[in-house]
Design a protein around this motif. Structure first.
Motif, PDB file in Angstrom:
ATOM      1  N   LYS A 199      74.085 -62.970  43.975  1.00  0.00           N
ATOM      2  CA  LYS A 199      72.998 -62.329  44.709  1.00  0.00           C
ATOM      3  C   LYS A 199      73.167 -62.556  46.206  1.00  0.00           C
ATOM      4  CE  LYS A 199      69.780 -63.567  41.031  1.00  0.00           C
ATOM      5  NZ  LYS A 199      68.503 -64.213  40.721  1.00  0.00           N
ATOM      6  N   ASP A 200      72.647 -61.601  46.961  1.00  0.00           N
ATOM      7  CA  ASP A 200      72.620 -61.882  48.389  1.00  0.00           C
ATOM      8  C   ASP A 200      71.381 -62.722  48.689  1.00  0.00           C
ATOM      9  OD1 ASP A 200      71.607 -58.480  49.031  1.00  0.00           O
ATOM     10  OD2 ASP A 200      70.324 -60.232  48.816  1.00  0.00           O
ATOM     11  N   THR A 201      71.324 -63.266  49.843  1.00  0.00           N
ATOM     12  CA  THR A 201      70.275 -64.226  50.178  1.00  0.00           C
ATOM     13  C   THR A 201      68.883 -63.629  50.044  1.00  0.00           C
ATOM     14  OG1 THR A 201      71.793 -65.280  51.726  1.00  0.00           O
ATOM     15  CG2 THR A 201      69.470 -65.820  51.944  1.00  0.00           C
ATOM     16  N   GLU A 206      63.612 -63.434  47.438  1.00  0.00           N
ATOM     17  CA  GLU A 206      62.552 -62.595  46.886  1.00  0.00           C
ATOM     18  C   GLU A 206      62.249 -62.975  45.436  1.00  0.00           C
ATOM     19  OE1 GLU A 206      61.668 -57.872  45.921  1.00  0.00           O
ATOM     20  OE2 GLU A 206      63.371 -58.446  47.173  1.00  0.00           O
ATOM     21  N   GLU A 207      63.300 -63.161  44.637  1.00  0.00           N
ATOM     22  CA  GLU A 207      63.090 -63.499  43.232  1.00  0.00           C
ATOM     23  C   GLU A 207      62.496 -64.896  43.080  1.00  0.00           C
ATOM     24  OE1 GLU A 207      65.910 -63.946  39.342  1.00  0.00           O
ATOM     25  OE2 GLU A 207      65.979 -62.072  40.460  1.00  0.00           O
ATOM     26  N   LYS A 208      62.973 -65.832  43.878  1.00  0.00           N
ATOM     27  CA  LYS A 208      62.445 -67.196  43.817  1.00  0.00           C
ATOM     28  C   LYS A 208      60.971 -67.222  44.186  1.00  0.00           C
ATOM     29  CE  LYS A 208      63.136 -71.869  45.625  1.00  0.00           C
ATOM     30  NZ  LYS A 208      63.903 -72.720  46.570  1.00  0.00           N
ATOM     31  N   ASN A 209      60.613 -66.499  45.249  1.00  0.00           N
ATOM     32  CA  ASN A 209      59.211 -66.449  45.673  1.00  0.00           C
ATOM     33  C   ASN A 209      58.331 -65.819  44.599  1.00  0.00           C
ATOM     34  OD1 ASN A 209      59.839 -67.627  48.107  1.00  0.00           O
ATOM     35  ND2 ASN A 209      59.891 -65.711  49.258  1.00  0.00           N
ATOM     36  N   LYS A 210      58.845 -64.762  43.972  1.00  0.00           N
ATOM     37  CA  LYS A 210      58.076 -64.090  42.924  1.00  0.00           C
ATOM     38  C   LYS A 210      57.846 -65.024  41.749  1.00  0.00           C
ATOM     39  CE  LYS A 210      58.071 -59.939  40.031  1.00  0.00           C
ATOM     40  NZ  LYS A 210      58.812 -58.701  39.669  1.00  0.00           N
ATOM     41  N   THR A 211      58.896 -65.724  41.334  1.00  0.00           N
ATOM     42  CA  THR A 211      58.774 -66.657  40.213  1.00  0.00           C
ATOM     43  C   THR A 211      57.796 -67.777  40.536  1.00  0.00           C
ATOM     44  OG1 THR A 211      61.043 -66.183  39.507  1.00  0.00           O
ATOM     45  CG2 THR A 211      60.047 -68.212  38.688  1.00  0.00           C
ATOM     46  N   GLU A 212      57.891 -68.311  41.740  1.00  0.00           N
ATOM     47  CA  GLU A 212      56.994 -69.398  42.145  1.00  0.00           C
ATOM     48  C   GLU A 212      55.539 -68.935  42.161  1.00  0.00           C
ATOM     49  OE1 GLU A 212      58.492 -70.732  45.879  1.00  0.00           O
ATOM     50  OE2 GLU A 212      60.048 -72.010  44.985  1.00  0.00           O
ATOM     51  N   LYS A 213      55.300 -67.709  42.613  1.00  0.00           N
ATOM     52  CA  LYS A 213      53.936 -67.177  42.635  1.00  0.00           C
ATOM     53  C   LYS A 213      53.384 -67.037  41.218  1.00  0.00           C
ATOM     54  CE  LYS A 213      54.258 -64.595  46.993  1.00  0.00           C
ATOM     55  NZ  LYS A 213      54.305 -63.240  47.607  1.00  0.00           N
ATOM     56  N   LEU A 214      54.222 -66.537  40.306  1.00  0.00           N
ATOM     57  CA  LEU A 214      53.779 -66.366  38.923  1.00  0.00           C
ATOM     58  C   LEU A 214      53.481 -67.717  38.274  1.00  0.00           C
ATOM     59  CD1 LEU A 214      56.201 -63.545  37.682  1.00  0.00           C
ATOM     60  CD2 LEU A 214      53.770 -63.333  38.211  1.00  0.00           C
ATOM     61  N   ILE A 215      54.348 -68.695  38.516  1.00  0.00           N
ATOM     62  CA  ILE A 215      54.124 -70.035  37.961  1.00  0.00           C
ATOM     63  C   ILE A 215      52.821 -70.621  38.497  1.00  0.00           C
ATOM     64  CG2 ILE A 215      54.981 -72.413  37.962  1.00  0.00           C
ATOM     65  CD1 ILE A 215      57.810 -71.278  37.830  1.00  0.00           C
ATOM     66  N   TRP A 319      61.731 -63.954  33.547  1.00  0.00           N
ATOM     67  CA  TRP A 319      62.396 -65.113  32.937  1.00  0.00           C
ATOM     68  C   TRP A 319      61.854 -66.366  33.615  1.00  0.00           C
ATOM     69  CZ3 TRP A 319      65.135 -66.032  28.749  1.00  0.00           C
ATOM     70  CH2 TRP A 319      65.956 -67.162  28.656  1.00  0.00           C
ATOM     71  N   ILE A 320      61.028 -67.109  32.888  1.00  0.00           N
ATOM     72  CA  ILE A 320      60.404 -68.304  33.448  1.00  0.00           C
ATOM     73  C   ILE A 320      60.562 -69.457  32.462  1.00  0.00           C
ATOM     74  CG2 ILE A 320      58.237 -69.358  34.230  1.00  0.00           C
ATOM     75  CD1 ILE A 320      57.319 -66.679  35.198  1.00  0.00           C
TER      76      ILE A 320
END
Length: 376
Positions: A199-201, A206-215, A319-320
């Motif tokens: 992945k590019d940075t 973006e994906e990390k932030n989305k996952t963290e928000k969902l968690i 995927w969490i």
């Protein structure tokens, strides 16, 4: 009986002689059988044996092979050649590799190329042996077996592959795609998810932030705009699927639509534990699990609500914690109230603090909707 094609093993590797000079070794071996699948099996077996000899490692994994191939595929050296008085340095890795090719016989198959690679590594085949090129060739190979009615029993498989080029060009609804192929030593599960190529940075952030928000939302528990359900179909009491579970999901969505919208997490129980979707997937009966789930979800919307609400209801897999869940974002309905199709009559649901409740009195429903619309 003559067959339409045969298989060929090819190897071109580089090694150092005793005087430290570089030397190339080239090997070719044909494999043919009136039952082509046996020729294929023998070619792949020979491939494995050759790789073991070259690397000195038995049953070498793909990861190990990637490290080992540097020695005899790409030595990191260049050869000087002159073209029109110009000095050009060419990498000594060009054309090196080991592979198994399907070769077409004249008169049977009209192709621009007379062979295509179905397994290998290095640069011995076209496309630089890209996974996209390989999966295309394997799909073509499978079609040829069907065209000529060659036996494939026990060798057929369906794999998922996410094409980097298709993904980059924006065709993400179709990725990953399923491919019917003959089994190969490659573990295609490693190439089934987006960004297996890296992945590019910006994508990573973006994906990390989305996952963290969902968690974070999950950890805060159920609210007027957050609901957890462990499954879409599977009934944990009866241990089987049932439409009753779908009805419960539909009531929640109906409540969100008639209130302020919300997020429905499927694959999480009411104790905030991520249980995943394995129980729902187990009901797919051999179908693609995620396609099966999406179809069942869409059918639930159509059966209990109306497909006209679909623009307000958007779900996707996430995927969490090493598990698949399905996250449904529900936008509130601003045009009209939404009713659920009950067994005998239409039903109206709204969201409370952390639950969905039904309004049955007509005047109460009208008063609620008038007041609600005044808040938009």
């Amino acid at each position: 009986m003559e067959t339409a094609f045969f298989y060929k093993f090819k190897a071109r590797i580089i090694f150092k002689k005793d005087n430290n000079e570089l030397a190339f070794e080239e090997v070719e071996k044909d494999f043919e059988n009136e039952n082509p699948i046996l020729a294929r099996e023998n070619a792949l077996r020979f491939f494995n044996s050759y790789v073991e000899v070259v690397t000195g490692v038995e049953n070498i994994s793909a990861e190990q092979l990637k490290e080992k191939e540097i020695d005899f595929i790409d030595p990191g050296t260049n050869t000087l050649i002159q073209v029109d008085s110009n000095n050009i340095y060419l990498s000594d890795s060009i054309g090196n590799g080991i592979g198994v090719f399907l070769c077409f016989k004249t008169g049977f198959i009209e192709q621009e190329e007379n062979e295509m690679i179905i397994h290998g590594f290095g640069g011995i085949g076209p496309f630089g042996l890209s996974k996209s090129g390989l999966i295309y060739n394997l799909e073509k190979e499978f079609e040829l077996y069907k065209k000529f009615d060659y036996g494939t029993s026990g060798y057929e498989t369906t794999v998922l592959f996410c094409d980097p080029e298709e993904w980059a060009e924006g065709y993400r609804e179709d990725e990953p795609s399923s491919y019917k192929i003959l089994k190969t030593p490659i573990n295609w599960d490693l190439y089934s998810a987006p960004y297996w190529w890296g992945k590019d940075t910006s994508d990573q952030i973006e994906e990390k932030n989305k996952t963290e928000k969902l968690i974070n939302i999950i950890e805060n528990g159920e609210t007027s705009q957050v609901e957890f359900k462990p499954a879409l179909l599977y009934n944990f009491l009866t241990k089987k699927g049932g439409i009753g579970i779908k009805a419960i999901i539909a009531k929640t969505i109906c409540g969100f639509l008639n209130t302020k919208g919300g997020i429905l997490f499927i694959g999480i129980n009411d104790k905030k534990k991520i249980v995943g979707l394995e129980k729902d997937f187990s009901l797919s009966d051999g179908k693609d699990e995620k396609d099966f789930f999406r179809l069942e979800f869409d059918q639930m919307i159509d059966h209990f609500l109306s497909f006209s609400v679909k623009p307000n209801v958007n779900g996707d897999f996430q995927w969490i914690n090493e598990k698949d869940i399905f996250v449904v974002i529900v936008e509130p309905s601003k045009a009209k109230p939404v009713f659920l199709k009950g067994q005998n009559e239409k039903e109206f649901y709204v969201r409370g603090e952390a639950s969905t409740r039904q309004l049955t009195d007509i005047e109460e429903i009208i008063d609620y909707w008038i007041e609600r619309m005044g808040n938009f």
